[in-house]
Design a protein around this motif. Structure first.
Motif, short mmCIF file in Angstrom:
data_model
loop_
_atom_site.label_atom_id
_atom_site.label_comp_id
_atom_site.label_asym_id
_atom_site.label_seq_id
_atom_site.Cartn_x
_atom_site.Cartn_y
_atom_site.Cartn_z
N LEU A 2 -13.97 -9.93 -5.09
CA LEU A 2 -14.08 -8.79 -4.55
C LEU A 2 -14.23 -8.36 -3.13
CD1 LEU A 2 -14.96 -6.14 -5.61
CD2 LEU A 2 -17.25 -6.56 -5.74
N TYR A 3 -14.64 -9.40 -2.47
CA TYR A 3 -14.67 -9.26 -0.90
C TYR A 3 -13.20 -9.30 -0.40
CZ TYR A 3 -19.52 -9.61 0.45
OH TYR A 3 -20.72 -9.66 0.61
N GLY A 4 -12.17 -9.81 -1.07
CA GLY A 4 -10.82 -10.09 -0.87
C GLY A 4 -10.23 -8.58 -1.07
N GLN A 5 -10.62 -8.15 -2.23
CA GLN A 5 -10.01 -6.61 -2.70
C GLN A 5 -10.47 -5.58 -1.58
OE1 GLN A 5 -7.94 -5.70 -4.99
NE2 GLN A 5 -7.55 -8.11 -5.34
N LEU A 6 -11.86 -5.63 -1.28
CA LEU A 6 -12.36 -4.78 -0.39
C LEU A 6 -11.80 -4.99 1.00
CD1 LEU A 6 -14.55 -2.61 -0.29
CD2 LEU A 6 -16.35 -4.08 0.55
N TYR A 7 -11.53 -5.99 1.36
CA TYR A 7 -10.85 -6.33 2.78
C TYR A 7 -9.42 -5.40 2.71
CZ TYR A 7 -7.90 -8.52 6.42
OH TYR A 7 -7.01 -8.78 7.45
N LEU A 8 -8.82 -5.67 1.49
CA LEU A 8 -7.37 -5.18 1.37
C LEU A 8 -7.58 -3.62 1.39
CD1 LEU A 8 -5.83 -7.25 -1.44
CD2 LEU A 8 -5.34 -7.13 1.02
N VAL A 9 -8.72 -2.84 0.96
CA VAL A 9 -8.97 -1.49 0.86
C VAL A 9 -9.03 -1.00 2.20
CG1 VAL A 9 -10.36 0.40 0.07
CG2 VAL A 9 -9.56 -1.39 -1.51
N LEU A 10 -10.03 -1.67 2.93
CA LEU A 10 -10.59 -1.02 4.16
C LEU A 10 -9.78 -1.46 5.44
CD1 LEU A 10 -14.45 -2.23 4.20
CD2 LEU A 10 -13.51 0.14 3.69
N SER A 11 -8.93 -2.50 5.46
CA SER A 11 -7.80 -2.69 6.16
C SER A 11 -6.50 -2.01 5.98
CB SER A 11 -7.49 -4.16 6.09
OG SER A 11 -6.73 -4.64 5.01
N GLY A 12 -6.42 -0.98 5.04
CA GLY A 12 -5.12 -0.42 4.78
C GLY A 12 -4.11 -1.28 3.97
N LEU A 13 -4.12 -2.45 3.98
CA LEU A 13 -3.17 -3.40 3.39
C LEU A 13 -2.77 -3.05 1.92
CD1 LEU A 13 -4.16 -7.07 4.61
CD2 LEU A 13 -1.99 -5.48 5.55
N GLN A 14 -4.00 -2.50 1.03
CA GLN A 14 -3.68 -2.42 -0.25
C GLN A 14 -2.73 -1.07 -0.43
OE1 GLN A 14 -6.60 -0.40 -2.82
NE2 GLN A 14 -6.39 -1.85 -4.43
N SER A 15 -3.09 -0.15 0.23
CA SER A 15 -2.31 1.18 0.37
C SER A 15 -0.91 0.87 0.76
CB SER A 15 -2.87 2.08 1.40
OG SER A 15 -2.14 3.48 1.62
N ALA A 16 -0.55 0.03 1.71
CA ALA A 16 0.91 -0.41 2.17
C ALA A 16 1.54 -1.08 0.96
CB ALA A 16 0.72 -1.09 3.49
N LEU A 17 0.73 -2.10 0.40
CA LEU A 17 1.53 -2.71 -0.47
C LEU A 17 1.88 -2.03 -1.79
CD1 LEU A 17 -0.72 -6.10 -0.36
CD2 LEU A 17 1.72 -5.84 0.29
N LEU A 18 0.90 -1.18 -2.03
CA LEU A 18 1.11 -0.34 -3.28
C LEU A 18 2.10 0.59 -3.04
CD1 LEU A 18 -2.57 0.48 -4.60
CD2 LEU A 18 -0.84 -1.12 -5.68
N ILE A 19 2.12 1.29 -1.95
CA ILE A 19 3.45 2.18 -1.39
C ILE A 19 4.60 1.40 -1.54
CG2 ILE A 19 4.41 3.53 0.40
CD1 ILE A 19 1.61 4.29 1.31
N LYS A 20 4.80 0.24 -1.07
CA LYS A 20 6.04 -0.52 -0.97
C LYS A 20 6.35 -1.01 -2.40
CE LYS A 20 8.19 -4.87 1.04
NZ LYS A 20 7.83 -5.94 2.01
N ALA A 21 5.37 -1.50 -3.11
CA ALA A 21 5.76 -1.83 -4.82
C ALA A 21 6.14 -0.48 -5.24
CB ALA A 21 4.53 -2.36 -5.40
N HIS A 22 5.60 0.73 -5.07
CA HIS A 22 5.95 2.04 -5.89
C HIS A 22 7.72 2.38 -5.56
CE1 HIS A 22 6.08 5.80 -7.80
NE2 HIS A 22 6.25 6.36 -6.40
#
Length: 278
Positions: A2-22
């Protein structure tokens, strides 16, 4: 996790990864999480038990026993007792001091007061459960994924957090009887207000209990203390990421915004101390 997921969210990496995957029409991440969520259901982890019972009693009887165990909320009890083992196992590895620890078997036999439950499970379950709930709420507020993705990632953590928080009361006989609640509340207030000190048992005072609960830190080696401090720094790291996602910062990335958040925290702690001492 969960800490790893939260890091991805707060750092903006999750948004970038999802946009690229989309943009590239990639579904591998969702597929991997779907497989993981199936494992988290406990179906495959319970398969050896079902197979063993099936060979001994027949598969119909094994399936009946498995369903009966779920109706008896055995998964809740197992998750709670596993939290007890994990907490003290980790503490023993880090600081030493191995000894017998109750795993919670006795709270299903007779009514235990809230004070006793607090002493036994506060550090090992309640604090961790509130931490997980806080992280889940933050992750829910700032996530960029869709609802199905979010549910697959977090439902098992929600189950674990709720289990750690409410299992002692669920399995506590007469735990929801009103007269027991009133008695437990009065007893807990007396326990919190009693002064500790030399000769005062942890069962009589919160101060003595706190000193006994943290006694392992006084006798631990320097390396273990450093590791303990480093583990606690995770809160400041996520505070740093959280502050810059609040609307009050107006997308300002200046370090003074983070310092201002510290001023707010210190002010709140000061007010609590003044209220507690008055």
């Amino acid at each position: 996790f969960l800490y790893g997921q939260l890091y991805l969210v707060l750092s903006g990496l999750q948004s970038a990864l999802l946009i690229k995957a989309h943009h590239q029409n990639m579904k591998s991440l969702e597929t991997a999480l779907a497989s993981q969520s199936f494992l988290q259901l406990g179906l495959l982890t319970g398969l050896p038990m079902v197979m063993e019972l099936g060979l001994e009693k027949g598969f119909r009887a094994a399936l009946s026993d498995f369903i009966l165990m779920q109706l008896q909320v055995a998964s809740v009890f197992f998750t709670f007792s596993l939290g007890t083992k994990a907490h003290y196992y980790g503490r023993t590895i880090l600081h030493g001091g191995a000894k017998y620890r109750p795993t919670g078997r006795k709270f299903v036999v007779f009514h235990a007061s809230f004070t006793e439950n607090y002493q036994l499970y506060s550090r090992s379950h309640f604090v961790k459960a509130f931490e997980l709930i806080f992280l889940l709420i933050i992750y829910h507020l700032f996530r960029k994924s869709d609802g199905k993705f979010h549910v697959m990632v977090t439902y098992s953590t929600w189950f674990m957090a709720m289990t750690w928080l409410f299992a002692p009361f669920l399995f506590n006989p007469a735990g929801f009887a009103w007269h027991k609640i009133v008695d437990d509340w009065s007893d807990w207030n007396r326990w919190m207000m009693n002064q500790g000190g030399i000769g005062v048992q942890p069962e009589k005072s919160w101060e003595s209990w706190w000193n006994a609960e943290n006694a392992h830190l006084r006798y631990s080696v320097l390396s273990s203390r450093i590791i303990e401090v480093l583990l606690c720094l995770r809160f400041f790291v996520y505070q740093y990421g959280l502050v810059y996602h609040l609307k009050i910062s107006h997308d300002n990335k200046n370090f003074l915004v983070y310092l201002l958040s510290w001023v707010v925290i210190i002010s709140i702690v000061g007010l609590v101390k003044v209220y507690a001492s008055s």
